[in-house]
Design a protein around this motif. Structure first.
Motif, PDB file in Angstrom:
ATOM      1  N   SER A  41      30.876  20.619  33.213  1.00 49.75           N
ATOM      2  CA  SER A  41      31.981  21.280  33.910  1.00 49.75           C
ATOM      3  C   SER A  41      32.448  22.454  33.058  1.00 49.75           C
ATOM      4  N   ALA A  42      32.356  23.656  33.619  1.00 47.14           N
ATOM      5  CA  ALA A  42      32.710  24.865  32.863  1.00 47.14           C
ATOM      6  C   ALA A  42      33.655  25.726  33.685  1.00 47.14           C
ATOM      7  N   ASP A  43      34.862  25.895  33.176  1.00 45.75           N
ATOM      8  CA  ASP A  43      35.871  26.720  33.856  1.00 45.75           C
ATOM      9  C   ASP A  43      35.688  28.181  33.447  1.00 45.75           C
ATOM     10  N   LEU A  44      34.946  28.919  34.260  1.00 39.93           N
ATOM     11  CA  LEU A  44      34.744  30.339  33.993  1.00 39.93           C
ATOM     12  C   LEU A  44      35.922  31.144  34.540  1.00 39.93           C
ATOM     13  N   ALA A  45      36.308  32.183  33.802  1.00 42.17           N
ATOM     14  CA  ALA A  45      37.399  33.067  34.233  1.00 42.17           C
ATOM     15  C   ALA A  45      36.974  34.513  33.976  1.00 42.17           C
ATOM     16  N   ILE A  46      37.377  35.414  34.862  1.00 39.89           N
ATOM     17  CA  ILE A  46      37.030  36.828  34.723  1.00 39.89           C
ATOM     18  C   ILE A  46      38.289  37.679  34.811  1.00 39.89           C
ATOM     19  N   THR A  47      38.354  38.699  33.980  1.00 42.26           N
ATOM     20  CA  THR A  47      39.416  39.703  34.066  1.00 42.26           C
ATOM     21  C   THR A  47      38.772  41.067  34.191  1.00 42.26           C
ATOM     22  N   LYS A  48      39.499  41.998  34.799  1.00 41.04           N
ATOM     23  CA  LYS A  48      38.942  43.329  35.050  1.00 41.04           C
ATOM     24  C   LYS A  48      40.022  44.371  34.832  1.00 41.04           C
ATOM     25  N   SER A  49      39.637  45.480  34.197  1.00 39.77           N
ATOM     26  CA  SER A  49      40.586  46.565  33.981  1.00 39.77           C
ATOM     27  C   SER A  49      39.907  47.898  34.261  1.00 39.77           C
ATOM     28  N   GLY A  50      40.737  48.885  34.599  1.00 42.14           N
ATOM     29  CA  GLY A  50      40.257  50.232  34.879  1.00 42.14           C
ATOM     30  C   GLY A  50      41.440  51.176  34.874  1.00 42.14           C
ATOM     31  N   PRO A  51      41.186  52.475  34.942  1.00 45.44           N
ATOM     32  CA  PRO A  51      42.294  53.435  34.914  1.00 45.44           C
ATOM     33  C   PRO A  51      43.158  53.332  36.166  1.00 45.44           C
ATOM     34  N   PRO A 149      35.643  23.667  37.630  1.00 47.68           N
ATOM     35  CA  PRO A 149      36.779  22.893  38.143  1.00 47.68           C
ATOM     36  C   PRO A 149      37.934  23.747  38.657  1.00 47.68           C
ATOM     37  N   ASP A 150      37.937  25.046  38.340  1.00 47.34           N
ATOM     38  CA  ASP A 150      39.060  25.899  38.741  1.00 47.34           C
ATOM     39  C   ASP A 150      38.539  27.247  39.247  1.00 47.34           C
ATOM     40  N   PRO A 151      38.104  27.331  40.508  1.00 50.49           N
ATOM     41  CA  PRO A 151      37.561  28.582  41.041  1.00 50.49           C
ATOM     42  C   PRO A 151      38.615  29.669  41.266  1.00 50.49           C
ATOM     43  N   ALA A 152      39.887  29.344  41.104  1.00 48.83           N
ATOM     44  CA  ALA A 152      40.954  30.315  41.374  1.00 48.83           C
ATOM     45  C   ALA A 152      40.906  31.508  40.430  1.00 48.83           C
ATOM     46  N   ASN A 153      40.335  31.339  39.236  1.00 56.29           N
ATOM     47  CA  ASN A 153      40.285  32.449  38.278  1.00 56.29           C
ATOM     48  C   ASN A 153      38.900  33.092  38.195  1.00 56.29           C
ATOM     49  N   ASN A 154      38.102  32.912  39.250  1.00 53.77           N
ATOM     50  CA  ASN A 154      36.737  33.449  39.263  1.00 53.77           C
ATOM     51  C   ASN A 154      36.633  34.849  39.845  1.00 53.77           C
ATOM     52  N   THR A 155      37.753  35.422  40.265  1.00 54.45           N
ATOM     53  CA  THR A 155      37.756  36.760  40.859  1.00 54.45           C
ATOM     54  C   THR A 155      38.859  37.607  40.238  1.00 54.45           C
ATOM     55  N   ALA A 156      38.558  38.880  40.014  1.00 55.21           N
ATOM     56  CA  ALA A 156      39.556  39.803  39.462  1.00 55.21           C
ATOM     57  C   ALA A 156      39.439  41.145  40.178  1.00 55.21           C
ATOM     58  N   ASN A 157      40.566  41.862  40.261  1.00 57.95           N
ATOM     59  CA  ASN A 157      40.604  43.139  40.972  1.00 57.95           C
ATOM     60  C   ASN A 157      41.215  44.225  40.097  1.00 57.95           C
ATOM     61  N   ALA A 158      40.826  45.454  40.377  1.00 59.24           N
ATOM     62  CA  ALA A 158      41.419  46.618  39.712  1.00 59.24           C
ATOM     63  C   ALA A 158      41.609  47.709  40.754  1.00 59.24           C
ATOM     64  N   SER A 159      42.783  48.358  40.720  1.00 60.62           N
ATOM     65  CA  SER A 159      43.097  49.402  41.689  1.00 60.62           C
ATOM     66  C   SER A 159      43.245  50.742  40.969  1.00 60.62           C
ATOM     67  N   THR A 160      42.643  51.774  41.541  1.00 60.92           N
ATOM     68  CA  THR A 160      42.691  53.112  40.948  1.00 60.92           C
ATOM     69  C   THR A 160      43.050  54.135  42.019  1.00 60.92           C
ATOM     70  N   THR A 161      44.016  54.991  41.699  1.00 57.84           N
ATOM     71  CA  THR A 161      44.398  56.069  42.615  1.00 57.84           C
ATOM     72  C   THR A 161      43.668  57.347  42.216  1.00 57.84           C
ATOM     73  N   VAL A 162      42.950  57.926  43.162  1.00 58.18           N
ATOM     74  CA  VAL A 162      42.222  59.173  42.929  1.00 58.18           C
ATOM     75  C   VAL A 162      43.065  60.327  43.461  1.00 58.18           C
ATOM     76  N   THR A 163      43.405  61.266  42.579  1.00 60.46           N
ATOM     77  CA  THR A 163      44.184  62.430  43.000  1.00 60.46           C
ATOM     78  C   THR A 163      43.254  63.602  43.254  1.00 60.46           C
ATOM     79  N   ALA A 164      43.594  64.400  44.260  1.00 59.87           N
ATOM     80  CA  ALA A 164      42.755  65.549  44.630  1.00 59.87           C
ATOM     81  C   ALA A 164      42.738  66.588  43.517  1.00 59.87           C
ATOM     82  N   SER A 165      41.641  67.312  43.421  1.00 62.99           N
ATOM     83  CA  SER A 165      41.482  68.378  42.424  1.00 62.99           C
ATOM     84  C   SER A 165      40.655  69.501  43.029  1.00 62.99           C
ATOM     85  N   ALA A 166      41.236  70.685  43.102  1.00 63.57           N
ATOM     86  CA  ALA A 166      40.535  71.826  43.697  1.00 63.57           C
ATOM     87  C   ALA A 166      40.598  73.021  42.745  1.00 63.57           C
TER      88      ALA A 166
END
Length: 199
Positions: A41-51, A149-166
């Motif tokens: 039994s292995a409780d895997l957990a993932i975290t994710k980061s981004g700008p 035993p704990d699938p609740a920590n098997n998913t992680a999300n990161a949100s990034t806002t892209v600003t326009a550049s011209a």
């Protein structure tokens, strides 16, 4: 009698016996055995980061970290990163991980095992942001052939806002000389080198 099972998969054989100072006419039934199979039994957990924000067309580097909270070692560990629409995949790598991509859709990284209480080297996924303003939501998940035993920590999300550049520019042409009271004609050229539309 209560005990704690070993941290790794195994087969246990527990034997008990009884004895007395009184003569026993049938000693053949004085011992009993109970077998128990211990599954991993292995409780895997993932975290994710981004700008939090990036400029349109700029690189985005996401960091994915996987930890095994145990109690057992995890076998056949796999991380799947579902890439947001509009990006362009660049690369994915991490020490001890084998990574591959399906176009600009997803990245999968695998490793044979991850020991209990260990954190795997960080996976870095690099993409190029879309050319226009957007909000990107990136999701990654981890799995293993070992029961979790704990699938609740098997998913992680990161949100990034892209600003326009011209990158807008202007060029102007006109005569070097002109006769007094003569008409002047200027040519003005405007260009947008992008990556976004200028408004």
């Amino acid at each position: 009698i209560v005990v704690t099972a070993p941290a790794q998969a195994t087969s246990l054989t527990n034997t008990a016996s009884v004895a007395s100072t009184t003569a026993d006419p049938n000693p053949g039934n004085n011992t009993a055995t109970a077998p128990t199979t211990v599954t991993a039994s292995a409780d895997l957990a993932i975290t994710k980061s981004g700008p939090a924000t990036v400029v349109a067309g700029a690189p985005i580097a996401y960091s994915l970290t996987v930890r095994n909270n145990g109690p057992s070692d995890a076998a056949d560990v796999s991380v799947t990163d579902t890439l947001p629409a509009g990006i362009t995949f660049v690369s994915a790598s991490g020490g001890g991980w084998s990574c591959s991509s399906i176009g600009n859709v997803s990245v999968t990284c695998t490793r044979p095992a991850l020991a209990a209480s260990a954190t795997a080297p960080v996976i870095t996924v690099t993409v190029t942001a879309p050319a226009s303003a957007a909000t990107l939501s990136n999701s990654a998940s981890v799995s293993s052939s070992t029961s979790d035993p704990d699938p609740a920590n098997n998913t992680a999300n990161a949100s990034t806002t892209v600003t326009a550049s011209a990158d807008v520019s202007v060029a102007k042409l006109g005569p070097a000389t002109v006769t007094a009271s003569g008409a002047l004609s200027y040519q003005v050229d405007v260009a947008n080198a992008g990556p976004s539309a200028a408004v």
